[in-house]
Motif scaffolding. Sequence first.
Motif, PDB file in Angstrom:
ATOM      1  N   MET A  63       1.008  -1.313  -0.104  1.00  9.44           N
ATOM      2  CA  MET A  63      -0.166  -0.028   0.079  1.00  9.44           C
ATOM      3  C   MET A  63       0.931   1.315  -0.046  1.00  9.44           C
ATOM      4  SD  MET A  63      -3.227   1.086   2.523  1.00  9.44           S
ATOM      5  CE  MET A  63      -2.194   1.156   4.083  1.00  9.44           C
ATOM      6  N   MET A  64       1.922   1.138   0.720  1.00  5.78           N
ATOM      7  CA  MET A  64       2.858   2.560   1.017  1.00  5.78           C
ATOM      8  C   MET A  64       3.414   2.600  -0.513  1.00  5.78           C
ATOM      9  SD  MET A  64       4.249   1.869   4.790  1.00  5.78           S
ATOM     10  CE  MET A  64       5.689   3.073   4.355  1.00  5.78           C
ATOM     11  N   LYS A  77       2.188   1.544  -3.306  1.00  2.00           N
ATOM     12  CA  LYS A  77       1.191   2.169  -4.317  1.00  2.00           C
ATOM     13  C   LYS A  77       0.728   3.854  -4.284  1.00  2.00           C
ATOM     14  CE  LYS A  77      -2.295  -0.429  -5.880  1.00  2.00           C
ATOM     15  NZ  LYS A  77      -1.796  -0.786  -7.242  1.00  2.00           N
ATOM     16  N   ILE A  78       0.953   4.198  -2.802  1.00  2.00           N
ATOM     17  CA  ILE A  78       0.722   5.530  -2.478  1.00  2.00           C
ATOM     18  C   ILE A  78       1.686   6.425  -3.242  1.00  2.00           C
ATOM     19  CG2 ILE A  78       0.781   7.329  -0.626  1.00  2.00           C
ATOM     20  CD1 ILE A  78      -0.585   5.308   1.072  1.00  2.00           C
ATOM     21  N   ASN A  79       3.100   5.936  -3.251  1.00  2.00           N
ATOM     22  CA  ASN A  79       4.078   6.779  -3.697  1.00  2.00           C
ATOM     23  C   ASN A  79       4.449   6.517  -5.176  1.00  2.00           C
ATOM     24  OD1 ASN A  79       5.171   8.154  -1.297  1.00  2.00           O
ATOM     25  ND2 ASN A  79       5.392   6.361  -0.478  1.00  2.00           N
ATOM     26  N   ASN A  80       3.256   5.729  -5.628  1.00  2.00           N
ATOM     27  CA  ASN A  80       3.393   5.426  -7.156  1.00  2.00           C
ATOM     28  C   ASN A  80       4.853   4.665  -7.640  1.00  2.00           C
ATOM     29  OD1 ASN A  80       0.919   6.592  -7.984  1.00  2.00           O
ATOM     30  ND2 ASN A  80       1.896   8.517  -8.028  1.00  2.00           N
ATOM     31  N   ASP A 128      -9.832   6.541  -3.670  1.00  2.00           N
ATOM     32  CA  ASP A 128      -9.241   7.147  -2.336  1.00  2.00           C
ATOM     33  C   ASP A 128      -9.329   5.941  -1.442  1.00  2.00           C
ATOM     34  OD1 ASP A 128     -12.120   6.967  -2.527  1.00  2.00           O
ATOM     35  OD2 ASP A 128     -12.256   8.298  -0.801  1.00  2.00           O
ATOM     36  N   PHE A 154      -7.882   1.896  -0.553  1.00  2.00           N
ATOM     37  CA  PHE A 154      -6.989   0.958  -1.298  1.00  2.00           C
ATOM     38  C   PHE A 154      -7.402  -0.400  -0.740  1.00  2.00           C
ATOM     39  CE2 PHE A 154      -4.480   4.718  -0.526  1.00  2.00           C
ATOM     40  CZ  PHE A 154      -3.844   4.803  -1.472  1.00  2.00           C
TER      41      PHE A 154
END
Length: 176
Positions: free
Chosen positions: A84-85, A87-90, A171, A173
């Motif tokens: 998830m982290m 993915k948040i940071n692409n 928004d 995940f």
Amino acid sequence: MLVEIEAAWSLSGYLLVCFSAGYFIHDTVDIVISRQARASWEYLVHHVMAMGAFFSGIFWKRFVGGGVLTLLVEVSNIFLTMRMMMKINNAQNLLLYQVNKYVNLVMYFLFRLAPQAYLTNFFLQYAGQRTLGTFLLAILLMLDVMILIYFSRLLRSDFCPDRVPSQQHKDKFLTE
């Protein structure tokens, strides 16, 4: 505790179940207070079911072994959180992400699907009885459905990305 899921009891297992129930209470209150209940309703449903199961171990001192076994899912959360982290940071193009998605499959199977299947099989012996075990079986079956839904989302997102709607629920995940 793996064999005597209903009767096995130890102080460390009991305290672990108590601490975990406290975590679920705290996280539930945090979600509600931070006004994230609508976006995180799946977490709330999961937390309420988990608290119901943990309270059986706390108040009746039965099925503590089952409660400890269900906490194995937290091992897979380590890798899901890393995912998830990233993915948040692409960072889906990084080698670490590519390796992590396969590690997630293994961990999800070993620490979520396998323990859930073992517990479901154990609790099926209580089907038809009006006991605490039947109540826990009902909770477990609902959690089984949620875990399978999450697993299918994980597979679709990481291994069939063309089939995942890109903007819908952007928004959240849990959809990825």
